[in-house]
Design a protein around this motif. Sequence first.
Motif, PDB file in Angstrom:
ATOM      1  N   UNK A   1      -2.476   8.623  57.791  1.00 57.64           N
ATOM      2  CA  UNK A   1      -0.722   8.232  58.225  1.00 57.64           C
ATOM      3  C   UNK A   1      -0.305   9.574  58.604  1.00 57.64           C
ATOM      4  N   UNK A   2       0.551   9.269  59.430  1.00 52.40           N
ATOM      5  CA  UNK A   2       1.282  10.700  60.165  1.00 52.40           C
ATOM      6  C   UNK A   2       1.812  11.201  59.334  1.00 52.40           C
ATOM      7  N   UNK A   3       2.132  12.314  58.145  1.00 51.19           N
ATOM      8  CA  UNK A   3       2.885  12.342  56.984  1.00 51.19           C
ATOM      9  C   UNK A   3       4.045  13.377  57.717  1.00 51.19           C
ATOM     10  N   UNK A   4       3.874  14.577  58.558  1.00 51.03           N
ATOM     11  CA  UNK A   4       5.519  14.758  58.517  1.00 51.03           C
ATOM     12  C   UNK A   4       4.651  15.477  60.064  1.00 51.03           C
ATOM     13  N   UNK A   5       5.401  15.281  61.287  1.00 49.83           N
ATOM     14  CA  UNK A   5       5.647  15.724  62.644  1.00 49.83           C
ATOM     15  C   UNK A   5       5.887  16.926  63.045  1.00 49.83           C
ATOM     16  N   UNK A   6       6.678  17.439  64.156  1.00 50.29           N
ATOM     17  CA  UNK A   6       7.356  17.926  64.519  1.00 50.29           C
ATOM     18  C   UNK A   6       7.289  19.643  65.178  1.00 50.29           C
ATOM     19  N   UNK A   7       7.850  20.181  65.787  1.00 48.79           N
ATOM     20  CA  UNK A   7       7.568  21.339  66.305  1.00 48.79           C
ATOM     21  C   UNK A   7       6.701  22.332  65.373  1.00 48.79           C
ATOM     22  N   UNK A   8       6.122  23.540  65.658  1.00 48.95           N
ATOM     23  CA  UNK A   8       5.280  24.245  65.062  1.00 48.95           C
ATOM     24  C   UNK A   8       6.280  25.215  64.025  1.00 48.95           C
ATOM     25  N   UNK A   9       6.861  25.257  64.528  1.00 41.89           N
ATOM     26  CA  UNK A   9       8.517  25.702  63.384  1.00 41.89           C
ATOM     27  C   UNK A   9       8.782  25.341  62.793  1.00 41.89           C
ATOM     28  N   UNK A  10       9.354  24.043  63.232  1.00 42.18           N
ATOM     29  CA  UNK A  10       9.906  23.144  61.569  1.00 42.18           C
ATOM     30  C   UNK A  10       8.545  23.073  60.904  1.00 42.18           C
ATOM     31  N   UNK A  11       7.444  22.509  61.760  1.00 47.43           N
ATOM     32  CA  UNK A  11       5.853  21.909  60.458  1.00 47.43           C
ATOM     33  C   UNK A  11       5.558  23.094  59.759  1.00 47.43           C
ATOM     34  N   UNK A  12       5.143  24.079  60.376  1.00 43.69           N
ATOM     35  CA  UNK A  12       5.122  25.111  59.392  1.00 43.69           C
ATOM     36  C   UNK A  12       6.189  26.442  58.565  1.00 43.69           C
ATOM     37  N   UNK A  13       6.826  26.248  59.287  1.00 40.63           N
ATOM     38  CA  UNK A  13       8.430  27.682  58.841  1.00 40.63           C
ATOM     39  C   UNK A  13       9.002  26.551  57.535  1.00 40.63           C
ATOM     40  N   UNK A  14       9.542  25.744  57.906  1.00 42.37           N
ATOM     41  CA  UNK A  14      10.377  24.448  56.991  1.00 42.37           C
ATOM     42  C   UNK A  14       9.603  22.770  56.769  1.00 42.37           C
ATOM     43  N   UNK A  15       8.388  23.055  56.186  1.00 43.13           N
ATOM     44  CA  UNK A  15       8.029  21.915  56.068  1.00 43.13           C
ATOM     45  C   UNK A  15       8.770  20.920  54.836  1.00 43.13           C
ATOM     46  N   UNK A  16       8.940  19.506  55.320  1.00 46.08           N
ATOM     47  CA  UNK A  16       9.593  19.160  54.705  1.00 46.08           C
ATOM     48  C   UNK A  16       8.541  18.596  53.144  1.00 46.08           C
ATOM     49  N   UNK A  17       7.638  18.095  53.680  1.00 53.08           N
ATOM     50  CA  UNK A  17       6.632  17.328  52.312  1.00 53.08           C
ATOM     51  C   UNK A  17       6.311  18.316  51.585  1.00 53.08           C
ATOM     52  N   UNK A  18       5.863  17.989  50.158  1.00 58.63           N
ATOM     53  CA  UNK A  18       5.379  19.276  49.709  1.00 58.63           C
ATOM     54  C   UNK A  18       3.523  18.844  49.895  1.00 58.63           C
ATOM     55  N   UNK A  19       3.321  17.719  50.519  1.00 60.12           N
ATOM     56  CA  UNK A  19       2.168  17.753  50.784  1.00 60.12           C
ATOM     57  C   UNK A  19       1.525  18.671  51.755  1.00 60.12           C
ATOM     58  N   UNK A  20       2.471  18.873  53.184  1.00 57.59           N
ATOM     59  CA  UNK A  20       2.471  19.462  53.988  1.00 57.59           C
ATOM     60  C   UNK A  20       2.268  21.174  53.384  1.00 57.59           C
ATOM     61  N   UNK A  21       2.776  21.541  52.707  1.00 52.91           N
ATOM     62  CA  UNK A  21       3.306  22.884  51.861  1.00 52.91           C
ATOM     63  C   UNK A  21       2.470  22.972  51.212  1.00 52.91           C
ATOM     64  N   UNK A  22       1.669  22.497  50.526  1.00 57.22           N
ATOM     65  CA  UNK A  22      -0.003  22.728  49.423  1.00 57.22           C
ATOM     66  C   UNK A  22      -0.757  22.930  50.255  1.00 57.22           C
ATOM     67  N   UNK A  23      -0.884  22.080  51.590  1.00 58.41           N
ATOM     68  CA  UNK A  23      -2.026  22.210  52.559  1.00 58.41           C
ATOM     69  C   UNK A  23      -1.930  23.343  52.989  1.00 58.41           C
ATOM     70  N   UNK A  24      -0.553  23.819  54.073  1.00 54.07           N
ATOM     71  CA  UNK A  24      -0.405  25.366  54.374  1.00 54.07           C
ATOM     72  C   UNK A  24      -0.939  26.583  54.021  1.00 54.07           C
ATOM     73  N   UNK A  25      -0.352  26.071  52.075  1.00 54.04           N
ATOM     74  CA  UNK A  25      -0.680  27.310  51.317  1.00 54.04           C
ATOM     75  C   UNK A  25      -2.358  27.337  50.797  1.00 54.04           C
ATOM     76  N   UNK A  26      -3.098  26.672  50.976  1.00 50.14           N
ATOM     77  CA  UNK A  26      -4.724  26.767  51.583  1.00 50.14           C
ATOM     78  C   UNK A  26      -4.852  27.545  52.315  1.00 50.14           C
ATOM     79  N   UNK A  27      -4.765  27.634  53.363  1.00 47.09           N
ATOM     80  CA  UNK A  27      -4.992  27.755  54.437  1.00 47.09           C
ATOM     81  C   UNK A  27      -4.282  29.760  54.852  1.00 47.09           C
ATOM     82  N   UNK A  28      -3.667  29.740  53.662  1.00 45.00           N
ATOM     83  CA  UNK A  28      -3.094  31.444  53.465  1.00 45.00           C
ATOM     84  C   UNK A  28      -3.503  32.055  52.370  1.00 45.00           C
ATOM     85  N   UNK A  29      -4.981  31.397  52.097  1.00 45.02           N
ATOM     86  CA  UNK A  29      -5.540  32.221  50.820  1.00 45.02           C
ATOM     87  C   UNK A  29      -6.621  32.872  51.936  1.00 45.02           C
TER      88      UNK A  29
END
Lengths: 262, 226
Positions: A234-262
């Motif tokens: 499913x599409x868990x979240x969608x939006x502009x890059x700013x919305x998704x990368x800077x202010x992700x609404x769902x904890x899953x997106x946050x967790x996913x993006x955190x993995x890439x920052x390592x």
Amino acid sequence: MSDIILKVDGLHKRFGKTEVLKGISFDLEKGQVLSIIGSSGSGKTTLLRCITSLETADEGRIEVDGNVIFDSASPVRDSKRETRRKQLSTGLVFQSFNLFPQYTALQNVELAVRLLAKERPDYKQNKKAIKAEIEKNAMELLRSVGLEDKAGNYPCELSGGQQQRVSIARALAPHPAVLFFDEPTSALDPLLTGEILKVIKQLAAGKMTMVIVTHEMSFAREVSDKVVYMQHGVIAEQGTPEELFDNPKSPEVRAFLNKFED
Amino acid sequence: MPVSMMPLSVFDDFANVNISLLSGFKTTLLIFFITLAASLPLGLLITMGSMSKIAPVKAVVRTFVWIIRGTPLMLQVMIIFYGPGLLFDMPMRDRLTAVLVAFIINYAAYFSEIYRGGISSIPQGQYEACKVLGMTKSQTFFRVVLLQVVKRIVPPMSNEIITLVKDTSLARVISVTELMKSAQDIVNQRAIIWPLFYIGVFYLLFSGLLTLLFNFIEKKMSYFNG
């Protein structure tokens, strides 16, 4: 909203008992770039394969550039010729390039267009002119991906990055309305990803409508107008890059993006 | 000692032996080329059957291939020659025809498996690339897949074709006088051994030429990896 060029509605796809897509809906305006991110197995590639007709969805509707590609409510029954015409409204760049090994870079770019031209009623009379035109366009495409000097080389003589750039030129040759990329840099040496990303950026600047499945987060952020995060079909979240990368609404997106920052 | 300085009788012997061997060799060549010419296309037909999406067709064809590959070619030659006469009272008149029928069926079955292996070794991505580029199925096969298949099957095909050179000698089992039998006849009549070594050289030269030819084809197609 008349500028919508890609419209996907309630798309479902099952492989046996596994439901890989569980109702995907999104649309894209002409000239925009959409990136699809998400972990492996989330259904990103299957989604691209359904839109480009490599897989047939089970439910839902797909429309590209005014052509109904798939509609489970009123199944599309096209002639073979019509199916192929619709097929060419989408282009696909594969993760593993899939160039034709026995043809040169130029021949790879030309092949599909040449075969199509043979069906033109005026082909026999204007054979030479048509062929010259096709070659000119193919050379132009190779120039645009920076491989003019490799036109006569076979795929085995090119680096992975060069092969992928040829495959981008090949996908562009039939003038698709929307170009899809399935993890175009995943099979490449990290040093070679840059040249692919540069070509994609250049296409974006030229207002090519594109959908890119990618794991290159900073690139997705830079090049996209819209980002979709997929998870478990499913599409868990969608939006502009700013919305998704800077202010992700769902904890899953946050967790996913955190993995890439390592 | 040069041939011209040999005693007349030996020279005479040599010439006569050569004449009978050459007529045997002609039959060998005939079996070889007719078998090849007919079984190469017939094999493709069998491949289409063994890769068919229709399950019963596939099952029948694969069983047929299993039987042909699983029994000796010599047995097949004998059954095709003696079978019609003993089973249906319609004896085969021409021994060479029986040999050709058996050889063609046998080699077509072997070739079909080589073709099948070659076709199924082409990565799915090649078909997918063709599909997204709007190519038809026949364009996909003839413009993209075929040459890659040919390149992949050259080594196993050359193996099989060189085997055919030597298998022609099985025709003697129903008394077709090919190279092997004509040499054996000479050995029996004259009690001399050298014709056997001598025909060995025939087979060696023949397969040597084929090896050169296949090396050439392989080299011709080495410009691409696929």
